[in-house]
Scaffold this motif. Sequence first.
Motif, PDB file in Angstrom:
ATOM      1  N   ASP A 171      48.015  29.406  34.902  1.00 31.52           N
ATOM      2  CA  ASP A 171      48.113  30.792  35.370  1.00 31.52           C
ATOM      3  C   ASP A 171      47.331  31.771  34.508  1.00 31.52           C
ATOM      4  N   VAL A 172      47.131  31.456  33.254  1.00 31.05           N
ATOM      5  CA  VAL A 172      46.497  32.435  32.377  1.00 31.05           C
ATOM      6  C   VAL A 172      44.997  32.152  32.199  1.00 31.05           C
ATOM      7  N   GLU A 173      44.480  31.176  32.941  1.00 33.04           N
ATOM      8  CA  GLU A 173      43.054  30.894  32.857  1.00 33.04           C
ATOM      9  C   GLU A 173      42.298  31.912  33.711  1.00 33.04           C
ATOM     10  N   VAL A 174      41.180  32.365  33.190  1.00 32.75           N
ATOM     11  CA  VAL A 174      40.421  33.395  33.897  1.00 32.75           C
ATOM     12  C   VAL A 174      39.439  32.756  34.869  1.00 32.75           C
ATOM     13  N   TRP A 175      39.598  33.082  36.139  1.00 38.14           N
ATOM     14  CA  TRP A 175      38.646  32.658  37.157  1.00 38.14           C
ATOM     15  C   TRP A 175      38.257  33.873  37.990  1.00 38.14           C
ATOM     16  N   PRO A 176      36.999  34.011  38.345  1.00 35.21           N
ATOM     17  CA  PRO A 176      36.620  35.151  39.192  1.00 35.21           C
ATOM     18  C   PRO A 176      37.163  34.978  40.609  1.00 35.21           C
ATOM     19  N   LYS A 177      37.427  36.090  41.252  1.00 36.63           N
ATOM     20  CA  LYS A 177      37.937  36.022  42.621  1.00 36.63           C
ATOM     21  C   LYS A 177      36.795  36.064  43.628  1.00 36.63           C
ATOM     22  N   THR A 178      35.625  36.465  43.163  1.00 33.65           N
ATOM     23  CA  THR A 178      34.459  36.467  44.065  1.00 33.65           C
ATOM     24  C   THR A 178      33.337  35.723  43.359  1.00 33.65           C
ATOM     25  N   PRO A 179      32.408  35.137  44.137  1.00 36.99           N
ATOM     26  CA  PRO A 179      31.282  34.459  43.482  1.00 36.99           C
ATOM     27  C   PRO A 179      30.333  35.462  42.859  1.00 36.99           C
ATOM     28  N   ARG A 180      29.503  34.966  41.965  1.00 38.75           N
ATOM     29  CA  ARG A 180      28.510  35.841  41.344  1.00 38.75           C
ATOM     30  C   ARG A 180      27.452  36.214  42.371  1.00 38.75           C
ATOM     31  N   PRO A 181      27.187  37.511  42.541  1.00 37.21           N
ATOM     32  CA  PRO A 181      26.122  37.896  43.469  1.00 37.21           C
ATOM     33  C   PRO A 181      24.761  37.578  42.858  1.00 37.21           C
ATOM     34  N   GLU A 182      23.761  37.445  43.686  1.00 38.69           N
ATOM     35  CA  GLU A 182      22.396  37.220  43.200  1.00 38.69           C
ATOM     36  C   GLU A 182      22.009  38.342  42.227  1.00 38.69           C
ATOM     37  N   PRO A 183      21.314  38.004  41.152  1.00 37.65           N
ATOM     38  CA  PRO A 183      20.943  39.056  40.202  1.00 37.65           C
ATOM     39  C   PRO A 183      19.775  39.904  40.735  1.00 37.65           C
ATOM     40  N   THR A 184      20.041  40.620  41.787  1.00 35.58           N
ATOM     41  CA  THR A 184      18.997  41.466  42.384  1.00 35.58           C
ATOM     42  C   THR A 184      18.806  42.713  41.543  1.00 35.58           C
ATOM     43  N   ALA A 185      17.714  43.422  41.806  1.00 36.60           N
ATOM     44  CA  ALA A 185      17.437  44.657  41.066  1.00 36.60           C
ATOM     45  C   ALA A 185      18.579  45.655  41.247  1.00 36.60           C
TER      46      ALA A 185
ATOM     47  N   SER B 130      39.078  30.793  27.427  1.00 40.27           N
ATOM     48  CA  SER B 130      39.044  30.930  28.886  1.00 40.27           C
ATOM     49  C   SER B 130      40.342  31.550  29.389  1.00 40.27           C
ATOM     50  N   THR B 131      41.134  32.064  28.459  1.00 41.61           N
ATOM     51  CA  THR B 131      42.424  32.631  28.858  1.00 41.61           C
ATOM     52  C   THR B 131      42.361  34.157  28.856  1.00 41.61           C
ATOM     53  N   ILE B 132      43.365  34.771  29.500  1.00 40.16           N
ATOM     54  CA  ILE B 132      43.389  36.229  29.564  1.00 40.16           C
ATOM     55  C   ILE B 132      43.579  36.817  28.163  1.00 40.16           C
ATOM     56  N   SER B 133      43.315  38.114  28.049  1.00 38.25           N
ATOM     57  CA  SER B 133      43.166  38.695  26.714  1.00 38.25           C
ATOM     58  C   SER B 133      44.433  38.642  25.865  1.00 38.25           C
ATOM     59  N   THR B 134      45.607  38.555  26.506  1.00 44.05           N
ATOM     60  CA  THR B 134      46.835  38.563  25.711  1.00 44.05           C
ATOM     61  C   THR B 134      47.235  37.168  25.241  1.00 44.05           C
ATOM     62  N   GLU B 135      46.545  36.148  25.713  1.00 39.19           N
ATOM     63  CA  GLU B 135      46.967  34.781  25.406  1.00 39.19           C
ATOM     64  C   GLU B 135      46.058  34.120  24.365  1.00 39.19           C
ATOM     65  N   LYS B 136      46.599  33.057  23.798  1.00 37.43           N
ATOM     66  CA  LYS B 136      45.851  32.307  22.789  1.00 37.43           C
ATOM     67  C   LYS B 136      44.816  31.402  23.458  1.00 37.43           C
ATOM     68  N   ALA B 137      44.119  30.635  22.628  1.00 38.75           N
ATOM     69  CA  ALA B 137      43.095  29.728  23.148  1.00 38.75           C
ATOM     70  C   ALA B 137      43.753  28.490  23.728  1.00 38.75           C
ATOM     71  N   ALA B 138      43.194  28.001  24.826  1.00 35.64           N
ATOM     72  CA  ALA B 138      43.716  26.786  25.440  1.00 35.64           C
ATOM     73  C   ALA B 138      43.073  25.569  24.783  1.00 35.64           C
ATOM     74  N   HIS B 139      43.700  24.424  25.004  1.00 36.48           N
ATOM     75  CA  HIS B 139      43.190  23.175  24.453  1.00 36.48           C
ATOM     76  C   HIS B 139      41.729  22.956  24.854  1.00 36.48           C
ATOM     77  N   ARG B 140      41.416  23.255  26.123  1.00 35.19           N
ATOM     78  CA  ARG B 140      40.050  23.020  26.626  1.00 35.19           C
ATOM     79  C   ARG B 140      39.038  23.906  25.894  1.00 35.19           C
ATOM     80  N   ASP B 141      39.479  25.053  25.379  1.00 35.49           N
ATOM     81  CA  ASP B 141      38.542  25.939  24.673  1.00 35.49           C
ATOM     82  C   ASP B 141      38.121  25.339  23.337  1.00 35.49           C
ATOM     83  N   PHE B 142      39.086  24.685  22.668  1.00 34.42           N
ATOM     84  CA  PHE B 142      38.743  23.984  21.418  1.00 34.42           C
ATOM     85  C   PHE B 142      37.755  22.861  21.715  1.00 34.42           C
TER      86      PHE B 142
END
Lengths: 469, 272
Positions: free
Chosen positions: A321-335, A199-211
């Motif tokens: 700080d290095v955990e990845v969270w989206p800045k916007t919610p997921r839009p509906e999966p419309t066509a 759940s971390t950014i691409s340059t970082e290692k895995a966090a405890h929660r990922d294990f």
Amino acid sequence: MKPRFVLLSAASLLTAVIAGCGDFKSEFVLNKTTDELIPPAKEIVETELHENFGTPEELVAWLKFPIDYGDEESVTVNVVGFDEGAKGVVRVNSEDELEVDFEGSVLRIGNETEHKISSFDPESGTLHVTPPIEAKLTPEDSVTIVLKQKGWLLKRGRNLYMKHCVHCHGVSGDGNGPTAQYLNPLPRDYRQGKFKFTSTISTEKAAHRDFRRTLYEGIQGTSMPSFKLKLIGDDMDAVIAYVLFLSSRGEYEIRLGGELKVLGGGKDDLEQRLRNEEGLTRAKAIEEFESQEEVSEGLPELSDSVATILAEDWARADNPDVEVWPKTPRPEPTAESIARGRALFISKDAKCSDCHGMQGYGNGSQTEAYQQLPGSTLTYDKPGLYDDWGEPIQPRNLHTGIYRGGRRPIDLYRRIYAGIKGAVMPGFGTSLTDEQIWDLVNYVLSLPYENSWHGDMSAEKTVAEHTVK
Amino acid sequence: MRKFWCLFFMFWPVLAIWLCWVSPANGWWFPSIAPWELGQQIDDLFYLLLIITTVVFIGTQFALGYVLWKGSDVKPGRAWFSHGSHNLEVIWTILPAIILLFISLYQMDVLARIRVMSKFPEQASRDPIAEVTARQFEWRIRYPAPGKKLLAQPQPDDLYTVNDLHVPVGQPVMIRLRSDDVQHSFGLPHLRLMQDAVPGLVIPVWFRSNAVGKFEIVCKELCGWGHYKMQGELTVELEEDYEAYLKALQEKMNDDGYPADAENAVAQSDEE
């Protein structure tokens, strides 16, 4: 019964016991990167590893690493009775239910003497200790019972790892246990410190929660099962501590070897120098290597700096700080969203289709191209993609509905944002906007259902039959 | 020493009688009382078999003991040779055949109610509650979205979990049992239920629990080196708890990580 028969059966029983239940000793094995070093350099790595990490039986916890090895847990209780005749028996006031972990519980008197607890009866509060207590204990005295010794979590993690994990991931965490050869994909080799689904950014290692998540949910599509009911309470933390220990050990070995290689400890480099430099003998070159400051007096410093950098890498991974969270919610999966995702999928910006194929079947052009070996101008012998462990890998066929890193939208977002570490999948966090990533997520999530009718399957059946006619 | 073997063989039927006598009262045979009537009927069948086999076992052991006891006194003279008895052989062939025939007919009703889909409660067979896919070494579970039906083909709004099967109490429920790799066996020891999961087949399995609680799901077919890891949990709960569980699972499945946890939201805004 005839004596000969008795003798024969006793002998065969003894043979079976010796052969079948022999004293199996598990040992950490050296990485092949260490075998590429000249003998003195190899010896340095071996010694440092042994001193700083120990053996599977005698673990050494290097406190530099941000690993929870397990703190000491102790209680102070009052002495109720002490028989001077039998100095090994103490009765304590045990109103609380004490859970004594016998693998190294001790009784401490004052701050000095420690006595190993060999048995404890919680009902009467009677403790049997060795060696016998020399001092005279009176009911006013209080003693400390160490329930869990320092490092208990790591030890428990080791025991659980040896039970549940070792047959695939191996004693050294090299992903080469006895059952590993039957598996595809191969079990993770921890020694590069790389873990794919984080759940971390691409340059970082895995966090405890990922294990924790991987152990809890398992990895569908691989041979990693869920351990949510097998590792409960502290047990999961214990296993994570041990995996982090093995991973730190393995990566420390690689990094220290790398440093020594730079200092002239590489076998290949030495051979090349011997060929090119006139008048250089092997003995002289080795002496030259050994006389360097970093390898002689400065070795502890070198080893320490390697570990410090590695420990900092691991510590950063748990930084929010290095955990990845989206800045916007997921839009509906419309066509429309799916169509935008599709356009992006085959576009030059994202290039998803280069690997995953135009239709997302994991058969893009890159799977048939010869890839360059890392750090070299040569290519692999066979076309296709390779991961950081040098194993051939397939880009995911996105139609199967199996998502190794999890199937929640946030999981897919993180896969696209930060990539898959150690694999070819890059992170798009900086090159794509949040909206674009979500469109891609919507498109990818729609792929398994692209060619099938939703809802009542009877409809599909009639259509299929119709087509056949 | 001559009498030793006789006593040795006599010890076991005595132990068996004692065990058979005290076991049911101590709960040594079964984990607990089966929380549904078919489970109890399966127990009755077990007890019937137990009684029959105990009687036969004790009879044969005592016969063996009698022969050994008699034979331990060595008599002078030559041994007596027997070529067997035709009548005896007919008896011990026909008698077990009759017993076996009786057992197979007697259990047919219970077997049909468990195994034959047309005998399943209609409520259960109409709407399977979940698809359970066994694989080395876990149980993958797929539920339909709340208010929808489980369809053979996975749907975009299906809910997924692992090793964790929830069902409402007191209702007959049916699962679709599949295997991804090798043969497994879906075992609910507390419900006395067991059904092999066979690769390539979708096998309907129905059960009901009239008791709320958590029960173990075990794999009852040695499926590989991690067989023991195939532990799941069946949670039988009230209808509303079950619905709440599905709702929570649906929320988890649709988690898009927005807004981030309060703690992380702060970190994120600092970044910006």
